[in-house]
Design a protein around this motif. Sequence first.
Motif, PDB file in Angstrom:
ATOM      1  N   HIS A 163    -109.105  94.495  27.413  1.00 25.32           N
ATOM      2  CA  HIS A 163    -109.586  95.162  26.194  1.00 25.32           C
ATOM      3  C   HIS A 163    -108.759  94.787  24.971  1.00 25.32           C
ATOM      4  O   HIS A 163    -108.525  95.615  24.092  1.00 25.32           O
ATOM      5  CB  HIS A 163    -109.656  96.676  26.418  1.00 25.32           C
ATOM      6  CG  HIS A 163    -110.658  97.030  27.470  1.00 25.32           C
ATOM      7  ND1 HIS A 163    -111.989  97.245  27.184  1.00 25.32           N
ATOM      8  CD2 HIS A 163    -110.529  97.125  28.814  1.00 25.32           C
ATOM      9  CE1 HIS A 163    -112.636  97.494  28.315  1.00 25.32           C
ATOM     10  NE2 HIS A 163    -111.769  97.414  29.319  1.00 25.32           N
ATOM     11  N   HIS A 181    -115.397  98.971  22.695  1.00 27.49           N
ATOM     12  CA  HIS A 181    -114.948  98.117  21.590  1.00 27.49           C
ATOM     13  C   HIS A 181    -115.954  97.055  21.184  1.00 27.49           C
ATOM     14  O   HIS A 181    -115.699  96.319  20.235  1.00 27.49           O
ATOM     15  CB  HIS A 181    -113.641  97.394  21.969  1.00 27.49           C
ATOM     16  CG  HIS A 181    -112.665  98.272  22.669  1.00 27.49           C
ATOM     17  ND1 HIS A 181    -112.340  98.127  23.996  1.00 27.49           N
ATOM     18  CD2 HIS A 181    -111.981  99.346  22.215  1.00 27.49           C
ATOM     19  CE1 HIS A 181    -111.487  99.071  24.343  1.00 27.49           C
ATOM     20  NE2 HIS A 181    -111.262  99.826  23.304  1.00 27.49           N
ATOM     21  N   CYS A 219    -118.747  95.547  25.456  1.00 30.22           N
ATOM     22  CA  CYS A 219    -117.838  96.637  25.857  1.00 30.22           C
ATOM     23  C   CYS A 219    -118.334  97.942  25.225  1.00 30.22           C
ATOM     24  O   CYS A 219    -118.501  98.008  24.012  1.00 30.22           O
ATOM     25  CB  CYS A 219    -116.403  96.357  25.429  1.00 30.22           C
ATOM     26  SG  CYS A 219    -115.316  97.757  25.797  1.00 30.22           S
ATOM     27  N   CYS A 233    -114.341  93.179  22.337  1.00 27.96           N
ATOM     28  CA  CYS A 233    -113.026  92.874  22.913  1.00 27.96           C
ATOM     29  C   CYS A 233    -113.209  91.696  23.895  1.00 27.96           C
ATOM     30  O   CYS A 233    -114.327  91.231  24.114  1.00 27.96           O
ATOM     31  CB  CYS A 233    -112.438  94.097  23.613  1.00 27.96           C
ATOM     32  SG  CYS A 233    -113.402  94.624  25.039  1.00 27.96           S
TER      33      CYS A 233
HETATM   34 ZN    ZN Z   1    -113.164  96.879  25.466  1.00 28.24          ZN
END
Ligand code: ZN
Length: 291
Positions: free
Chosen positions: A154, A172, A169, A175
């Motif tokens: 991540h 995020h 993700c 990431c």
């Molecule tokens: Zn992530």
Amino acid sequence: MLYGAIEAGGTKIICAVGNEEGEILDLIRIDTLTPDVTMPKIIEYFKENSVESIGIGTFGPAGVNPEATNYGYILDTPKLPWAHFNFLGTLQEQFSIPMNFDTDVNGAALAEHQWGSAKDVHSCIYITVGTGIGGGAFVNGKLLHGLLHPEMGHILVPRHPDDQFEGVCPFHGNCLEGMAAGPAIEKRWGQKAYLLDPSHPAWEMEAYYLAQGILNYIMILSPERIILGGGVMGQKHLYPMIRKKVQELLKEYIKVPALEIDIDHFIVSPQLGENAGTYGALALALQALNK
Ligand code: ZN
Ligand code: ADP
């Protein structure tokens, strides 16, 4: 003497028995359903196969710090029946033997150091590129823990100039895991990753993202070896592409043979193959007895 290994994954749990030489002597696969259904099967296996200690290498996030109150628990996982489940405690109620609870990737790093690709060095990182991206680290003679455990997938990486993909993700978006794990490749290109030809631009992009991640791991942890495993790394042509990109990104900033003439021996595949996670749990069982 025999030692017990539990490799807990999101779809299956492998229970095995092995010895101090790192040989797996028996193994079963159990579907990861709910704790109520799955744990009794694990317990039954180790009632039938008596062992000196048990090592558990699990999917995360997990409480791996023995001093923390959440030690041995699975934490906030999307696999909801397992969230906040006391995995280690449930086994300890049944067996009064030493146990060791860590991430699957930390276990794999330990096993590769003990018996595999990193036998001849003092430190290594094990990275899996599969449904997700995760990493474990063996540094200064220990597996790396901290606030929790490393979450090497991540991290944020610069976008490839030709890439408009938003990333997958749920936390995020873009990431490293969101851009380069198996599901990201498949969503970006609209095809199963294993069907993409080695000449497809997907792989140059994949090598670009993984090399960015590896550059960060090198700069922060200075490992003596990096082991890349997981389903996506079944694409063997990725290894030389990643090595080359890592060298380009380093721009000769760190002048050590491992990153220059010896890079083929620095970024490697797992010697323990697809079973690195099971060997990892076995290595954790031995570590529980300081072996
Ligand atoms: Zn992530
Ligand atoms: P997990 O991460 O769930 O433990 P794997 O390491 O096998 O399982 O990773 C599964 C992911 O890897 C899937 O996204 C799959 O598409 C991808 N994958 C599996 N085999 C290959 C392959 N030979 N080439 C490219 N991608 C693959």
